[in-house]
Design a protein around this motif. Structure first.
Motif, PDB file in Angstrom:
ATOM      1  N   UNK A 114       0.850  -1.202   0.000  1.00 41.66           N
ATOM      2  CA  UNK A 114       0.000   0.000   0.000  1.00 41.66           C
ATOM      3  C   UNK A 114       0.878   1.242   0.000  1.00 41.66           C
ATOM      4  N   UNK A 115       0.393   2.284  -0.670  1.00 43.96           N
ATOM      5  CA  UNK A 115       1.136   3.534  -0.751  1.00 43.96           C
ATOM      6  C   UNK A 115       0.608   4.545   0.264  1.00 43.96           C
ATOM      7  N   UNK A 116       1.399   5.569   0.493  1.00 43.95           N
ATOM      8  CA  UNK A 116       0.994   6.656   1.388  1.00 43.95           C
ATOM      9  C   UNK A 116      -0.249   7.357   0.846  1.00 43.95           C
ATOM     10  N   UNK A 117      -0.320   7.537  -0.485  1.00 44.82           N
ATOM     11  CA  UNK A 117      -1.465   8.223  -1.092  1.00 44.82           C
ATOM     12  C   UNK A 117      -2.762   7.478  -0.826  1.00 44.82           C
ATOM     13  N   UNK A 118      -2.724   6.134  -0.880  1.00 47.24           N
ATOM     14  CA  UNK A 118      -3.944   5.363  -0.639  1.00 47.24           C
ATOM     15  C   UNK A 118      -4.412   5.516   0.806  1.00 47.24           C
ATOM     16  N   UNK A 119      -3.480   5.594   1.753  1.00 46.85           N
ATOM     17  CA  UNK A 119      -3.869   5.799   3.150  1.00 46.85           C
ATOM     18  C   UNK A 119      -4.477   7.184   3.349  1.00 46.85           C
ATOM     19  N   UNK A 120      -3.904   8.195   2.696  1.00 42.25           N
ATOM     20  CA  UNK A 120      -4.469   9.545   2.795  1.00 42.25           C
ATOM     21  C   UNK A 120      -5.895   9.576   2.271  1.00 42.25           C
ATOM     22  N   UNK A 121      -6.155   8.869   1.164  1.00 41.41           N
ATOM     23  CA  UNK A 121      -7.500   8.847   0.598  1.00 41.41           C
ATOM     24  C   UNK A 121      -8.487   8.210   1.572  1.00 41.41           C
ATOM     25  N   UNK A 179      -6.557  19.210  -0.190  1.00 41.24           N
ATOM     26  CA  UNK A 179      -5.688  18.155  -0.737  1.00 41.24           C
ATOM     27  C   UNK A 179      -4.268  18.174  -0.190  1.00 41.24           C
ATOM     28  N   UNK A 180      -3.819  19.289   0.383  1.00 40.75           N
ATOM     29  CA  UNK A 180      -2.435  19.392   0.845  1.00 40.75           C
ATOM     30  C   UNK A 180      -2.312  18.808   2.245  1.00 40.75           C
ATOM     31  N   UNK A 181      -1.652  17.633   2.330  1.00 42.26           N
ATOM     32  CA  UNK A 181      -1.516  16.919   3.593  1.00 42.26           C
ATOM     33  C   UNK A 181      -0.122  16.317   3.676  1.00 42.26           C
ATOM     34  N   UNK A 182       0.383  16.193   4.888  1.00 44.33           N
ATOM     35  CA  UNK A 182       1.664  15.537   5.139  1.00 44.33           C
ATOM     36  C   UNK A 182       1.434  14.368   6.091  1.00 44.33           C
ATOM     37  N   UNK A 183       1.927  13.184   5.711  1.00 41.84           N
ATOM     38  CA  UNK A 183       1.899  12.030   6.600  1.00 41.84           C
ATOM     39  C   UNK A 183       3.290  11.879   7.205  1.00 41.84           C
ATOM     40  N   UNK A 184       3.364  12.028   8.529  1.00 42.80           N
ATOM     41  CA  UNK A 184       4.646  12.058   9.225  1.00 42.80           C
ATOM     42  C   UNK A 184       4.803  10.781  10.046  1.00 42.80           C
ATOM     43  N   UNK A 185       5.925  10.097   9.849  1.00 42.18           N
ATOM     44  CA  UNK A 185       6.231   8.884  10.606  1.00 42.18           C
ATOM     45  C   UNK A 185       7.670   8.965  11.111  1.00 42.18           C
ATOM     46  N   UNK A 186       7.800   8.867  12.411  1.00 43.34           N
ATOM     47  CA  UNK A 186       9.123   8.892  13.035  1.00 43.34           C
ATOM     48  C   UNK A 186       9.877  10.173  12.677  1.00 43.34           C
ATOM     49  N   UNK A 187       9.116  11.314  12.648  1.00 38.98           N
ATOM     50  CA  UNK A 187       9.719  12.615  12.376  1.00 38.98           C
ATOM     51  C   UNK A 187      10.021  12.894  10.914  1.00 38.98           C
ATOM     52  N   UNK A 188       9.639  12.004  10.025  1.00 34.08           N
ATOM     53  CA  UNK A 188       9.939  12.157   8.602  1.00 34.08           C
ATOM     54  C   UNK A 188       8.642  12.235   7.809  1.00 34.08           C
ATOM     55  N   UNK A 189       8.588  13.192   6.853  1.00 34.29           N
ATOM     56  CA  UNK A 189       7.421  13.335   5.982  1.00 34.29           C
ATOM     57  C   UNK A 189       7.521  12.304   4.869  1.00 34.29           C
ATOM     58  N   UNK A 190       6.516  11.434   4.767  1.00 34.33           N
ATOM     59  CA  UNK A 190       6.505  10.385   3.749  1.00 34.33           C
ATOM     60  C   UNK A 190       5.948  10.924   2.439  1.00 34.33           C
ATOM     61  N   UNK A 191       6.489  10.470   1.328  1.00 32.71           N
ATOM     62  CA  UNK A 191       6.021  10.872   0.007  1.00 32.71           C
ATOM     63  C   UNK A 191       4.832  10.010  -0.412  1.00 32.71           C
ATOM     64  N   UNK A 192       3.972  10.562  -1.287  1.00 32.76           N
ATOM     65  CA  UNK A 192       2.754   9.848  -1.685  1.00 32.76           C
ATOM     66  C   UNK A 192       3.062   8.501  -2.319  1.00 32.76           C
TER      67      UNK A 192
END
Length: 606
Positions: A75-82, A93-106
């Motif tokens: 699964x991709x980050x974009x699918x989780x955002x959706x 539409x502008x969102x950042x998914x942050x894991x362990x202090x790092x912004x993940x790319x879609x």
């Protein structure tokens, strides 16, 4: 039971040579990590991983809502955002998914970002929306014309799936009204519940109503024109009524611009600088066509001489026009509109939460989606666009998909009080909500462009069943065609729907569809003859009374040459504005005899 449905859907699709549908919940959400022996060896399903997503916004630093979800390694980050956007109703539409202090790319996959099988992970979804973002979203609706606050709110909800109040709540401004938000922004002007954009450089504004009227009058041989004909030419040129642009009637506008225009007899307008030649008394402007007589009960008041009797005739017309406005207020009140819109949003939210398919986008239509719903006649249509399914052979893969989806929804939502019934039909899953509102859920392939969808429809032109199933792919364009019409046109549509519902029709083939009434109202408005709501209804009823003679094509999305010759020969002809393969008044599906008789002989107000 759910596992068996999913397995059956995948096996049925493969056995028919159809590409398997990519599920929004990957196989790991329904199955644990297992191995299965095959002729080619042993295959291992991707591992399932549990993540906790904490939703926060830049506007509010407090801890937000938390969601526990299952994801797979692929699964991709974009699918989780959706998925979170559907659950949390996020319009930005502008969102950042942050894991362990790092912004993940879609495009990042969860198997590559350090998640471990069986170990719960905590992530932050930061919504980067701001008041400026919301303001820009609202400005996009006001580029073509001014809107009322209600229209602006409905259009925003239709496009983004979230009402403005929820968007403001997401920004930390709970309880603030749309009007108050707009007044705080520099780019909007709010007056009498009407919203307009503040133009920074009005001196260089490329569009001038007075100059456009001048150009139309200069093009005439006499330099003068009847007011109704002038409005008709303006509407034909810009595809919008004059009053919607100028904010007043054409006659009043020309009288106000007395330095440019001369008004005589309250019927004709000419250029002051051109010494216009006025038509002979008692005759219309050159080129005007004869008008059809209105049906009983809808007649226009006879014109009196300008010097005497004008006041009573004007007062009578004003009184009759108020009847139509009062009727519209009864069948389409603000509380009713907001209520059905909220019901549809709630139903769609529940259905999406119970859907295992990968849905690229959701389009709302029907009378609720087009903003033409009335009490006692509201309905909604929702189309799920599915990537990966074949753009053809829909008659093969759609029936098993409907059975699987409908079965899962019925089992999952059986305890929901909002849902009264779920029924599976030949082309959709029909959900009846509490209160009787029906929402039809349809499924469509994803096409790269409008032209690709048209080509696919042309390929199945000889199969009415396949063409009807594929028609859902144009739902978005068809809905926008009606939703973008001026408010006066939508009022006419609602009044025509009310009139239709008062009549007794012998069969479904004799009953005019919503599409027929909508297009007749739009076509009547394009003629530009109506000065108020009463005259707009009269013009539409005149077209219904002579429906068999209609020949209407549109040029918004396609050219007349794109329409097959066999369809152009049909009578009556009322083309779908976005589908050149469809005559909505096809004689095989609609018999206009009862409609014409009712329009000629019945009174609008009994």
């Amino acid at each position: 039971w759910l596992k068996l449905c999913l397995v059956k859907l995948i096996r049925d699709s493969r056995s028919r040579g159809v590409l398997p549908v990519r599920l929004g919940l990957t196989p790991t959400t329904a199955f644990s990590s297992t191995s299965r022996s095959t002729a080619r060896g042993t295959r291992k399903f991707p591992s399932a991983m549990k993540v906790q997503v904490n939703v926060t916004t830049i506007a509010s630093k407090e801890a937000g809502t938390k969601y526990d979800l299952i994801v797979g390694e692929s699964d991709t980050v974009a699918s989780l955002k959706d998925r979170v956007a559907v659950l949390h109703l996020i319009p930005f539409p502008e969102q950042d998914l942050v894991f362990d202090g790092k912004v993940l790319q879609d495009g990042d996959k969860f198997g590559d970002v350090g998640l471990k099988d069986g170990t719960p992970a905590s992530m932050d979804l930061v919504i980067k929306g701001s008041e400026e973002t919301l303001a820009e979203q609202l400005k996009a609706f006001l580029q073509a014309r001014d809107l009322s606050c209600d229209e602006l709110g409905l259009l925003y909800c239709y496009k983004h799936g979230v009402n403005v109040s929820q968007a403001l709540q997401c920004l930390g401004r709970s309880g603030e009204k749309l009007q108050d938000f707009l007044r705080r922004q520099k780019g909007f002007q709010v007056e009498n519940n009407q919203v307009a954009l503040v133009r920074k450089d009005t001196a260089l504004k490329p569009f001038s109503v007075a100059e456009e009227l001048e150009q139309i009058l200069k093009a005439s041989e006499t330099g003068s024109m009847e007011v109704k004909e002038l409005c008709a030419k303006f509407t034909a040129k810009f595809n919008i009524q004059f009053s919607s642009i100028a904010g007043m009637r054409a006659l009043d506008f020309c009288a106000k611009e007395h330095e440019r225009f001369v008004v005589t007899g309250r019927r004709f307008v000419g250029l002051r600088s051109a010494s216009p030649k006025w038509p002979a008394a008692g005759r219309g402007a050159a080129g005007a066509t004869a008008k059809l007589g209105p049906p009983p009960g809808l007649g226009l008041a006879k014109e009196a001489a300008p010097a005497a009797g004008e006041g009573p005739a004007k007062n009578l017309a004003s009184t009759e026009n108020q009847q139509y406005l009062d009727l519209h207020a009864r069948v389409c009140g603000r509380a009713f509109v907001s209520g059905v819109q909220q019901t549809v949003n709630d139903v769609v939210e529940l259905i999406q939460g119970a859907t295992f398919l990968n849905v690229e986008r959701v389009v709302r239509s029907g009378s609720v989606g087009k903003s033409t719903a009335i009490e006692g006649g509201a309905d909604a249509e929702v189309v799920f666009f599915l990537p990966g399914v074949p753009p053809t052979t829909q008659e093969r893969w759609l029936p098993p998909l409907l059975r699987s989806v409908g079965g899962v929804w019925a089992a999952t939502l059986s305890e929901e009080k909002l849902i009264d019934d779920i029924a599976i039909t030949e082309d959709c899953v029909r959900v009846t909500a509490e209160g009787g509102l029906t929402v039809a859920f349809r499924f469509s392939p994803v096409f790269g462009s409008y032209q690709q969808a048209i080509q696919a429809l042309a390929a199945v032109a000889r199969s009415p069943e396949a063409r009807a199933l594929l028609g859902a792919s144009l739902t978005e364009e068809r809905t926008q065609f009606i939703a973008r019409q001026p408010n006066s046109v939508k009022v006419t549509i609602r009044l025509l729907e009310w009139w239709r519902n008062q009549q007794a029709w012998s069969s479904p083939k004799s009953r005019p569809s919503d599409a027929i009434l909508e297009l007749v109202a739009v076509y009547a408005a394009v003629q530009g003859k109506a000065q108020d709501q009463r005259e707009a209804v009269i013009a539409a009823m005149q077209l219904l009374a002579t429906f068999s003679r209609l020949r209407v094509t549109w040029s918004n999305y396609y050219k007349q040459g794109d329409v097959p010759a066999a369809i152009l020969r049909q009578r009556p002809l009322l083309m779908d504005p976005v589908n050149p393969q469809l005559n909505v008044a096809d004689p095989q599906t609609f018999d206009p005899a009862e409609l014409m008789e009712a329009a000629r002989t019945t009174k609008f107000f009994q």
